[in-house]
Design an enzyme around this catalytic site. Structure first.
Site, PDB file in Angstrom:
ATOM      1  N   GLU A  35      39.871 -82.964  11.371  1.00  0.00           N
ATOM      2  CA  GLU A  35      40.984 -83.054  12.327  1.00  0.00           C
ATOM      3  C   GLU A  35      40.668 -84.181  13.302  1.00  0.00           C
ATOM      4  OE1 GLU A  35      41.229 -80.250  15.608  1.00  0.00           O
ATOM      5  OE2 GLU A  35      43.404 -80.193  15.421  1.00  0.00           O
ATOM      6  N   LYS A 317      23.797 -46.866  20.768  1.00  0.00           N
ATOM      7  CA  LYS A 317      23.186 -45.954  19.796  1.00  0.00           C
ATOM      8  C   LYS A 317      23.534 -44.486  20.076  1.00  0.00           C
ATOM      9  CE  LYS A 317      19.336 -48.939  18.654  1.00  0.00           C
ATOM     10  NZ  LYS A 317      17.912 -49.166  18.565  1.00  0.00           N
ATOM     11  N   ASP A 358      15.542 -46.735  12.609  1.00  0.00           N
ATOM     12  CA  ASP A 358      14.399 -47.100  13.458  1.00  0.00           C
ATOM     13  C   ASP A 358      13.234 -46.150  13.173  1.00  0.00           C
ATOM     14  OD1 ASP A 358      15.846 -49.079  14.692  1.00  0.00           O
ATOM     15  OD2 ASP A 358      16.327 -47.899  16.470  1.00  0.00           O
ATOM     16  N   ALA A 390      14.271 -47.225  21.701  1.00  0.00           N
ATOM     17  CA  ALA A 390      13.220 -47.457  20.700  1.00  0.00           C
ATOM     18  C   ALA A 390      12.156 -46.360  20.791  1.00  0.00           C
ATOM     19  CB  ALA A 390      12.585 -48.829  20.912  1.00  0.00           C
ATOM     20  N   THR A 411      10.112 -45.457  34.958  1.00  0.00           N
ATOM     21  CA  THR A 411      10.980 -44.476  35.618  1.00  0.00           C
ATOM     22  C   THR A 411      10.614 -43.094  35.079  1.00  0.00           C
ATOM     23  OG1 THR A 411      12.696 -46.156  35.622  1.00  0.00           O
ATOM     24  CG2 THR A 411      13.390 -43.896  36.107  1.00  0.00           C
ATOM     25  N   ARG A 414      13.097 -40.501  33.312  1.00  0.00           N
ATOM     26  CA  ARG A 414      13.494 -40.794  31.934  1.00  0.00           C
ATOM     27  C   ARG A 414      12.416 -40.291  30.963  1.00  0.00           C
ATOM     28  NH1 ARG A 414      15.378 -46.810  30.222  1.00  0.00           N
ATOM     29  NH2 ARG A 414      16.791 -46.136  28.574  1.00  0.00           N
ATOM     30  N   TYR A 473       9.856 -57.992  18.686  1.00  0.00           N
ATOM     31  CA  TYR A 473       9.695 -58.962  17.594  1.00  0.00           C
ATOM     32  C   TYR A 473       9.968 -60.398  18.031  1.00  0.00           C
ATOM     33  CZ  TYR A 473      14.812 -58.624  16.870  1.00  0.00           C
ATOM     34  OH  TYR A 473      16.168 -58.633  17.013  1.00  0.00           O
ATOM     35  N   GLN A 505      18.555 -49.717   6.166  1.00  0.00           N
ATOM     36  CA  GLN A 505      20.007 -49.846   6.367  1.00  0.00           C
ATOM     37  C   GLN A 505      20.671 -50.262   5.059  1.00  0.00           C
ATOM     38  OE1 GLN A 505      20.206 -52.517   9.864  1.00  0.00           O
ATOM     39  NE2 GLN A 505      20.653 -50.688  11.063  1.00  0.00           N
TER      40      GLN A 505
HETATM   41  P1  ATR Z   1      15.454 -49.839  24.072  1.00  0.00           P
HETATM   42  O1  ATR Z   1      16.643 -49.083  23.572  1.00  0.00           O
HETATM   43  O2  ATR Z   1      15.223 -51.108  23.311  1.00  0.00           O
HETATM   44  O3  ATR Z   1      14.235 -49.011  24.164  1.00  0.00           O
HETATM   45  P2  ATR Z   1      16.049 -49.608  26.870  1.00  0.00           P
HETATM   46  O4  ATR Z   1      16.696 -48.296  26.620  1.00  0.00           O
HETATM   47  O5  ATR Z   1      16.729 -50.571  27.786  1.00  0.00           O
HETATM   48  O6  ATR Z   1      15.825 -50.406  25.519  1.00  0.00           O
HETATM   49  O7  ATR Z   1      14.545 -49.357  27.361  1.00  0.00           O
HETATM   50  C1  ATR Z   1      13.726 -50.355  27.861  1.00  0.00           C
HETATM   51  C2  ATR Z   1      12.388 -49.758  28.255  1.00  0.00           C
HETATM   52  O8  ATR Z   1      11.588 -50.800  28.829  1.00  0.00           O
HETATM   53  C3  ATR Z   1      12.491 -48.661  29.319  1.00  0.00           C
HETATM   54  O9  ATR Z   1      11.493 -47.703  29.081  1.00  0.00           O
HETATM   55  C4  ATR Z   1      12.213 -49.434  30.613  1.00  0.00           C
HETATM   56  O10 ATR Z   1      11.710 -48.649  31.670  1.00  0.00           O
HETATM   57  P3  ATR Z   1      12.711 -47.913  32.687  1.00  0.00           P
HETATM   58  O11 ATR Z   1      13.130 -46.652  32.017  1.00  0.00           O
HETATM   59  O12 ATR Z   1      11.872 -47.695  33.892  1.00  0.00           O
HETATM   60  O13 ATR Z   1      13.830 -48.876  32.934  1.00  0.00           O
HETATM   61  C5  ATR Z   1      11.137 -50.375  30.135  1.00  0.00           C
HETATM   62  N1  ATR Z   1      10.973 -51.530  31.018  1.00  0.00           N
HETATM   63  C6  ATR Z   1      11.831 -52.563  31.160  1.00  0.00           C
HETATM   64  N2  ATR Z   1      11.326 -53.455  32.058  1.00  0.00           N
HETATM   65  C7  ATR Z   1      10.129 -52.970  32.492  1.00  0.00           C
HETATM   66  C8  ATR Z   1       9.123 -53.428  33.390  1.00  0.00           C
HETATM   67  N3  ATR Z   1       9.252 -54.601  34.036  1.00  0.00           N
HETATM   68  N4  ATR Z   1       8.049 -52.673  33.568  1.00  0.00           N
HETATM   69  C9  ATR Z   1       7.887 -51.504  32.915  1.00  0.00           C
HETATM   70  N5  ATR Z   1       8.800 -51.016  32.047  1.00  0.00           N
HETATM   71  C10 ATR Z   1       9.903 -51.728  31.827  1.00  0.00           C
END
Ligand code: ATR
Length: 540
Positions: A35, A317, A358, A390, A411, A414, A473, A505
């Site tokens: 084009e 998920k 997973d 995960a 946290t 969680r 990864y 999958q």
């Molecule tokens: P996924 O489904 O890939 O596991 P997610 O549900 O967003 O992704 O989870 C990310 C994980 O990485 C969580 O356990 C998160 O901790 P929080 O529950 O406290 O958020 C953790 N994470 C992310 N950044 C972090 C950091 N800087 N230090 C420690 N843990 C971290």
């Protein structure tokens, strides 16, 4: 049978030499329609445009466009001057593009266009293949779906001078692509239907499946002329452009964001390797259960679109398992055990099914690591870092394999929820280094691209020589893995889990087994070819 959809590349430049270079680069890359965007070639004379498009291969179609600013172009001239320039250059082109609103505006406009269509042609393709120049009547809306879209499409289809209908609008959701598919499939005249923007990429990738006249791609990632336009090499290499036809089964990864997922490159490479008539695309579905549900109901309502299965990633998920529960879909025992679905399959007769691969990916990666380090899982003290999606699959896999599992997460609420659900122990994030586990699994995003020097574990804290498994990864070799190796520990990287869950999958969708090595190879190839950072650490 191969499809007949043209792969169109817009060509423009400020100098005739560069214009000619772009033309040959597009031909080399596989364009079958060029084009020429006259409105973006303001500095090039008519004579030089003619020189630039002379002596090109006859089977290549040349389209002339001089887009008005009202329709997203840059031509500063009034409509008469704009159309007159097209008329002067028309003999060197096979097709001319005129906006429906320009065509409708006056009899004078239409006379000029008819004149441009009737000029004797200079190109053999016009004489041998089509006998005359063809008219593309086009409509564009850069804000959203045009309100009068259906009427305008009918007007184009009814207009005797119109040979090809082109509509392009800005997609508000990925569901707009389904409307584009229907236009391509059912328009009484050859049609181009493009959903612009990142939510519209499926309309560009899958155009051959729905019999579109053409789909537009850019010469490279930097020269896109419309939002969401992909580079021609990506369409051909990653998205299987040449292999698509009406019976191609469509698979994809649903997530937000998804643009950097490794899954399309990996699954498409395996489809190509195994000569499977299937294509795999990224599907960006906005966060929230209702968005996922609306997309899946559209898939169900439009079986002719050919969607057969999905990988599901962050943040959908847990929404996916809820959808299956609501619609009475089949949830297998592993997905129930993990409490999340990362893989969906759809069949218009038997409905929806879901699983969680997973889990299998984690089992395979852990088992390989244990073998490598000559350890047994029974009673092995495993520390899982993180409590997200995960972690859920990894914790379930470790418990089922017989490990003694502890979770630590930044946290704590969680982590305590997850620990209670799976009956495992809890450790506070700050005290994680005080333990000396036999296996450490990182399920946090700490260390992923672009922050690749970060690590969730202290570099000198590998007492007891644990096996270390990082689910990240991207990059393939994380800081955690480097530190662990330096301390003499055995390690397993995230690509093992990725490729094993992807192979699972395939088996869920196709109902046949596949050699694990096929996915290992495709994953290694996609990781090596990838130049962009990925969107999520565990974006399986
Ligand atoms: P996924 O489904 O890939 O596991 P997610 O549900 O967003 O992704 O989870 C990310 C994980 O990485 C969580 O356990 C998160 O901790 P929080 O529950 O406290 O958020 C953790 N994470 C992310 N950044 C972090 C950091 N800087 N230090 C420690 N843990 C971290």
């Amino acid at each position: 049978m191969t499809h007949t959809t043209r792969l169109a590349v817009p060509i423009f430049s400020e100098t005739v030499d560069r214009l000619r270079e772009s033309i040959f680069a597009a031909i080399d890359a596989g364009a079958t329609l060029l084009e020429l965007r006259l409105d973006l070639c303001a500095e090039i004379s008519d004579d030089n445009v003619r020189t630039a498009v002379s002596n090109l291969p006859p089977n290549l179609l040349l389209l002339l466009t001089n887009r008005s600013s009202a329709q997203g172009g840059e031509c500063p001239d009034d409509d008469i001057d704009r159309l007159s320039r097209m008329d002067r250059l028309a003999p060197w082109f096979d097709l001319i593009d005129v906006e429906l609103e320009t065509w409708r505006a006056s009899e004078r406009h239409r006379d000029l266009v008819r004149q441009a269509l009737a000029e004797p042609g200079e190109r053999p393709a016009q004489v041998e293949v089509h006998r005359r120049r063809r008219l593309v009547l086009s409509l564009h809306d850069f804000r959203g779906r045009p309100k009068s879209m259906q009427n305008d499409l009918l007007a184009c289809a009814d207009e005797p001078s119109c040979d090809i209908v082109k509509i392009a609008w800005h997609a508000r959701s990925v569901r707009d692509c389904f409307e584009a598919f229907e236009i391509m499939r059912t328009c009484p005249k050859p049609a181009i239907a493009v959903c612009m923007g990142s939510l519209g990429v499926l309309s560009r990738m899958l155009a051959p499946k729905f019999g579109a006249f053409a789909s537009f791609a850019s010469l490279d990632r930097q020269t896109s002329t419309a939002p969401g336009q992909l580079a021609i090499r990506d369409l051909k290499r990653t998205y299987r452009w040449d292999a698509l036809d009406a019976s191609t089964a469509v698979f994809g990864v649903i997530g937000h964001p998804v643009s950097h997922s490794l899954s399309p490159a990996v699954h498409n490479a395996v489809f190509a390797e195994t000569r499977t008539n299937a294509a795999y695309v990224p599907i960006d579905v906005a966060p929230g259960y209702e968005s996922l549900k609306a997309f899946l109901l559209e898939v169900e309502a439009k079986p002719q679109a050919g969607f057969r299965g999905f990988s599901v990633t962050i943040p959908h998920k847990e929404h996916a398992i809820r959808f299956l529960r609501e619609c009475g879909g089949a949830i297998d025992a592993i997905a129930e055990r993990v409490g999340a679905v990362n893989t969906l399959a759809f069949d218009s007769d038997s409905g929806w099914r879901g699983t969680n691969t997973d889990y299998r990916g984690a089992v395979a990666a852990i088992t390989a690591g244990l073998e490598k380090s000559s350890r047994h899982i029974g009673g092995l003290r495993a520390l899982v870092l993180g409590a997200g999606g995960a972690s859920r699959a990894v914790v379930a896999a470790l418990v089922d394999l017989g490990a003694d599992v502890t979770i630590a997460n930044r946290t704590v609420e969680r982590a305590s929820g997850l620990a209670a659900e799976f009956g495992v122990q809890l450790m506070t994030w700050d005290r994680r280094a005080e333990s000396s586990p036999g296996l450490i699994v990182n399920c946090t995003s700490v260390g992923m691209t672009p922050d690749t020097t970060a690590t969730p574990w202290s570099g000198d804290g590998f007492a007891g020589n644990p096996l270390v498994f990082d689910t990240i990864y991207a990059p393939a070799d994380t800081q955690l893995l480097r530190d662990a190796r330096a301390a003499g520990c055995s390690t397993v990287g995230g690509s093992a889990m990725f490729s094993n869950q992807a192979a699972a999958q395939w088996e869920f969708w196709m109902g046949t087994s596949i050699d694990a090595g096929t996915y290992d190879q495709a994953t290694a190839g996609a990781m090596a070819a990838s130049v962009e950072p990925f969107g999520a650490p565990t974006d399986f």
